[in-house]
Design a protein around this motif. Sequence first.
Motif, PDB file in Angstrom:
ATOM      1  N   LYS A   1     -27.817 -52.106 -22.627  1.00 67.48           N
ATOM      2  CA  LYS A   1     -27.711 -50.643 -22.629  1.00 67.48           C
ATOM      3  C   LYS A   1     -28.970 -50.102 -23.280  1.00 67.48           C
ATOM      4  CE  LYS A   1     -24.770 -46.853 -24.082  1.00 67.48           C
ATOM      5  NZ  LYS A   1     -23.533 -46.479 -24.753  1.00 67.48           N
ATOM      6  N   ALA A   2     -29.600 -49.103 -22.651  1.00 67.01           N
ATOM      7  CA  ALA A   2     -30.840 -48.523 -23.182  1.00 67.01           C
ATOM      8  C   ALA A   2     -31.037 -47.137 -22.603  1.00 67.01           C
ATOM      9  CB  ALA A   2     -32.031 -49.404 -22.833  1.00 67.01           C
ATOM     10  N   GLU A   3     -31.970 -46.402 -23.188  1.00 62.87           N
ATOM     11  CA  GLU A   3     -32.338 -45.093 -22.657  1.00 62.87           C
ATOM     12  C   GLU A   3     -33.203 -45.247 -21.406  1.00 62.87           C
ATOM     13  OE1 GLU A   3     -32.364 -41.156 -22.055  1.00 62.87           O
ATOM     14  OE2 GLU A   3     -31.106 -42.218 -23.477  1.00 62.87           O
ATOM     15  N   LYS A   4     -34.102 -46.244 -21.441  1.00 54.90           N
ATOM     16  CA  LYS A   4     -35.031 -46.443 -20.325  1.00 54.90           C
ATOM     17  C   LYS A   4     -35.277 -47.937 -20.134  1.00 54.90           C
ATOM     18  CE  LYS A   4     -39.686 -45.011 -18.892  1.00 54.90           C
ATOM     19  NZ  LYS A   4     -40.871 -44.261 -19.307  1.00 54.90           N
ATOM     20  N   VAL A   5     -35.346 -48.368 -18.878  1.00 49.89           N
ATOM     21  CA  VAL A   5     -35.612 -49.773 -18.558  1.00 49.89           C
ATOM     22  C   VAL A   5     -36.675 -49.836 -17.465  1.00 49.89           C
ATOM     23  CG1 VAL A   5     -34.668 -51.908 -17.604  1.00 49.89           C
ATOM     24  CG2 VAL A   5     -33.286 -50.535 -19.163  1.00 49.89           C
TER      25      VAL A   5
ATOM     26  N   LYS B   1     -29.378 -52.090 -26.727  1.00 45.31           N
ATOM     27  CA  LYS B   1     -28.346 -53.029 -27.161  1.00 45.31           C
ATOM     28  C   LYS B   1     -28.192 -54.082 -26.075  1.00 45.31           C
ATOM     29  CE  LYS B   1     -23.438 -53.316 -28.319  1.00 45.31           C
ATOM     30  NZ  LYS B   1     -22.190 -52.547 -28.458  1.00 45.31           N
ATOM     31  N   VAL B   2     -28.268 -55.361 -26.488  1.00 46.66           N
ATOM     32  CA  VAL B   2     -28.089 -56.470 -25.560  1.00 46.66           C
ATOM     33  C   VAL B   2     -27.017 -57.389 -26.120  1.00 46.66           C
ATOM     34  CG1 VAL B   2     -29.165 -58.457 -24.447  1.00 46.66           C
ATOM     35  CG2 VAL B   2     -30.484 -56.379 -24.776  1.00 46.66           C
TER      36      VAL B   2
ATOM     37  N   ALA C   1     -32.502 -52.952 -30.932  1.00 49.91           N
ATOM     38  CA  ALA C   1     -33.841 -52.531 -31.358  1.00 49.91           C
ATOM     39  C   ALA C   1     -34.209 -51.273 -30.587  1.00 49.91           C
ATOM     40  CB  ALA C   1     -34.864 -53.626 -31.098  1.00 49.91           C
ATOM     41  N   GLU C   2     -35.336 -50.681 -30.948  1.00 48.80           N
ATOM     42  CA  GLU C   2     -35.849 -49.536 -30.196  1.00 48.80           C
ATOM     43  C   GLU C   2     -36.565 -49.996 -28.928  1.00 48.80           C
ATOM     44  OE1 GLU C   2     -35.540 -46.109 -30.494  1.00 48.80           O
ATOM     45  OE2 GLU C   2     -33.970 -46.807 -31.843  1.00 48.80           O
TER      46      GLU C   2
ATOM     47  N   LYS D   1     -36.849 -51.408 -35.686  1.00 49.51           N
ATOM     48  CA  LYS D   1     -35.430 -51.383 -36.036  1.00 49.51           C
ATOM     49  C   LYS D   1     -34.662 -52.542 -35.400  1.00 49.51           C
ATOM     50  CE  LYS D   1     -35.345 -46.386 -36.554  1.00 49.51           C
ATOM     51  NZ  LYS D   1     -34.736 -45.142 -36.126  1.00 49.51           N
ATOM     52  N   ALA D   2     -35.243 -53.727 -35.455  1.00 48.49           N
ATOM     53  CA  ALA D   2     -34.649 -54.905 -34.824  1.00 48.49           C
ATOM     54  C   ALA D   2     -33.488 -55.450 -35.645  1.00 48.49           C
ATOM     55  CB  ALA D   2     -35.709 -55.979 -34.645  1.00 48.49           C
TER      56      ALA D   2
END
Length: 188
Positions: free
Chosen positions: A129-133, A149-150, A159-160, A176-177
Amino acid sequence: MKNKNTILMVAAGMAMLFLIFAWLFWGSKVPEPTDKTKKSYNDVVQATVQNTVLDRDANGKKLWNVKAASVTQFSEDIVTAKDLDGIIYLSNGDEMYVKAKAGKMWVKTNVFELSDGVTARLKNGGFLKAEKVQWDQPRDILTATGAVKVVKDDMLAQAEKIVTSSKLKHFKLNTKAHVERGGHYEEK
């Protein structure tokens, strides 16, 4: 005297003609295009389709099948889409189910850029899940940014920015890992 005046007139005319050509050749400028005439090739919409399916095969193998609420084609290679929901078929036989609010695809090179909230689930287990891939499918490099999030097997990575492959096995985390192992994590 008559010939002298004629010769002077011809010489003056030739000098004037030379000055005009010199001004045109060395002193003139081609005007810059105005905003109305400036158009990038990428800004030219060739087609827009509503409620469609993007389906791609190569060398007898299915690469992806994605439903979209709106698809806009800018060139033979560049396509943008809104409200994507579909399946990407991976080279190892697994399938990745993806959802995103927006996306951009380079069809010839099989490169994706999904944005505005992306979720991806692997059929054989795994969640992202992410904002951009951004995903370079031929090289299998997946770069996720924005509160990533993985979840894979018994591992959680946050992480960011995370760089991984479509198999979600090895990660490079940045900013932020946070990584946890040995638990059962929800795929939300």
